[in-house]
Design an enzyme around this catalytic site. Structure first.
Site: not given
Ligand code: PNS
Length: 161
Positions: A17, A41, A128, A91
C-alpha cells in the site's frame, strides 16, 4: 488541484500500500487515503481508528497525503471531496478482473476515472489478509509492513494469546 483517492480496508497497511501511496503522491497535488469504515470481507483485525492511525503514522513524511474514512459508495465520497481520479494498485492479473469491473461501475455511476498502478514486483505477493495470518501464527512480517505496523501486530497477537 488534482486529487487522487486511494481507498481500501488497510487492515493493516502494508509496504505494498505504502509503495502505491508514495508513487501516487509524486503525480498528484494531493492524495487522500480513505479507509472503508466497515470492510465487507471479514471481521476487521484493527478498528477504524487503529487503521487510520497506522496509515497516518507511516505516511507522516509525505506532505501531500491525508487520511480519511468513508462508508457507503466510494463515488459519493469521491464527489464530496472533488477527487480527480481513484488510484488502485494491481499486483497480478488475478486482481484485474474485479478491479476492472469496479472501475467501470464507478465510472458509470459518477464519471470518475480509475487509474491502475502496477505494484512494485517485490510487493506483488503481499496482501493484508496474508500478513494478518502470518503474524497471527508468529511468522516474521517485518519486511512486509512498516515497523510501526509490525509492532501493532505483535502487540495484538501477544495480547490475544
Ligand atoms: O482494501 P480492499 O478491501 O480491497 O478495498 C475495497 C474497497 C474498499 C476499495 C471497495 O470495497 C469499495 O470501494 N467499497 C465501497 C463500496 C462501493 O462503492 N461499492 C461499489 C464499487 S463498484
Amino acid at each position: 488541484m488534482a486529487i487522487a483517492l486511494i481507498p481500501g480496508s488497510f487492515d493493516p497497511v502494508t509496504n505494498g500500500h505504502l509503495d502505491i501511496i508514495e508513487r501516487t503522491a509524486a503525480h498528484f497535488d494531493q492524495v487522500v487515503a480513505a479507509v472503508i469504515r466497515n470492510p465487507q470481507k471479514s471481521k476487521a483485525l484493527f478498528t477504524l481508528q487503529e487503521r487510520q492511525e497506522m496509515l497516518a503514522e507511516v505516511t507522516a513524511s509525505l506532505g501531500n497525503v491525508r487520511i480519511d474514512s468513508f462508508k457507503g459508495l466510494l463515488v459519493d465520497f469521491a464527489r464530496e471531496h472533488s477527487v480527480s481520479a481513484i488510484v488502485k494498485g494491481l499486483r497480478a492479473v488475478s486482481d484485474f478482473d474485479y478491479e476492472l469491473q469496479m472501475a467501470q461501475m464507478n465510472y458509470k455511476l459518477a464519471r470518475i476515472d480509475t487509474l491502475f498502478m502496477p505494484t512494485s514486483p517485490q510487493h506483488s505477493f503481499l496482501s493484508s489478509s496474508l500478513v494478518r495470518e502470518v503474524a497471527r501464527f508468529g511468522g516474521d512480517v517485518s519486511s512486509m509492513v512498516p515497523a510501526a505496523v509490525a509492532l501493532r501486530l505483535k502487540e495484538r497477537f501477544n495480547r490475544d494469546e
